[in-house]
Design a protein around this motif. Structure first.
Motif: not given
Length: 282
Positions: A85-93, A66-74, A95-99, A59-64
């Motif tokens: 305004a809690s940052g939900k869209t920021e996390i999505m962006l 770290r909790l996901l471990g190796a990352g997300l796969s199908y 993620m887009c910027g990372e993958c 996701t590009g979010i360090h704390e998240l």
């Protein structure tokens, strides 16, 4: 684009046409499988290998991460919840910027997934989303050059601009006006997979926006358990699409401490959607 489902929706103008007309056009197209063009094959072995292979998504979010471990796969679905305004869209962006980062760019090693992302949103693509993606990619480009010790000299800005545009081309925005168009967009995902075999993730930002809109629509049919029929159909189709193409699903949903976990605006989330969730963050 180009599928009988999306064409059925696009043939109906948005000016004053009732949602029932959209529904009739879509259902009419669904009843005419002959409208779909004849295919010689679904995909080549090379594109199939690229689709099922590759590194897990982060996701590009360090704390998240770290909790996901190796990352997300199908098969994985990350649901991000929170108040406005809690940052939900920021996390999505992020993620887009990372993958969507490339494996390399013009001879410079980057080490990214070079994946494509399908980003579905309600109403319109907010300008600040694009601006934020440009900022994220610009930061990543400069970090790559710093980490690799590459001095681009006078070509620095040109290299960064090329890097940013290449990453942006792998983020595909789809604007939907309601759950019916979300359903049509999901059904058309296979066409995008054929033209962009690097598609690895689908983002819906946000489910709550569609739920609120559906509640106000007179054409929206509510099931006996309080769920929206069209949203249930969209997620059932999304489940099949993700299974067929090995896609990871990311969704955002509005939630507060006083809200029931599976509802928004009095419209509950169906079991199809909730059963897909494998990770929650909020």
């Amino acid at each position: 684009p180009g599928s009988p489902y999306s064409e059925a929706v696009l043939r109906v103008s948005s000016g004053g046409e009732a949602l029932s007309t959209h529904r009739q056009a879509l259902l009419h197209a669904l009843s005419l499988p002959a409208m779909a063009p004849l295919r010689c094959c679904d995909e080549t072995a090379a594109t199939a290998l690229r689709r099922v292979g590759g590194r897990p998504l982060r996701t590009g979010i360090h704390e998240l991460d770290r909790l996901l471990g190796a990352g997300l796969s199908y098969p994985s679905m990350l649901e991000v919840t929170g108040a406005s305004a809690s940052g939900k869209t920021e996390i999505m962006l992020n993620m887009c910027g990372e993958c969507t980062l490339p494996d390399s760019h013009l001879g410079v090693y980057v080490g990214g997934n070079e994946a494509s992302v399908l980003y579905m949103c309600l109403g319109s693509v907010p300008t600040h989303n694009i601006t934020r993606l440009v900022t994220l990619y610009d930061m990543q480009a400069r970090k790559v050059l710093l980490d690799t010790g590459r001095d681009m000299g006078e070509d620095l800005e040109e290299w960064i601009a090329s890097f940013v545009m290449g990453c942006l081309s792998r983020v595909h925005f789809v604007v939907c006006e309601n759950s019916l168009e979300l359903f049509a967009a999901v059904l058309s995902t296979g066409r995008l997979q054929q033209s962009s075999p690097g598609l690895k993730a689908v983002v819906i930002d946000s489910i709550s926006a569609f739920q609120w809109f559906d509640k106000t629509e007179r054409e929206c049919k509510i099931n006996g358990n309080g769920t929206c029929r069209m949203m249930d159909s969209a997620f059932a189709a999304l489940q099949r699409v993700c299974e067929k193409h090995n896609l990871v699903l990311f969704v955002t949903r509005w939630a507060s401490g006083k809200q029931k976990e599976d509802s928004a605006g009095g419209v509950r989330f169906g079991s199809v959607a909730t059963d897909l969730v494998t990770h929650k963050w909020g």
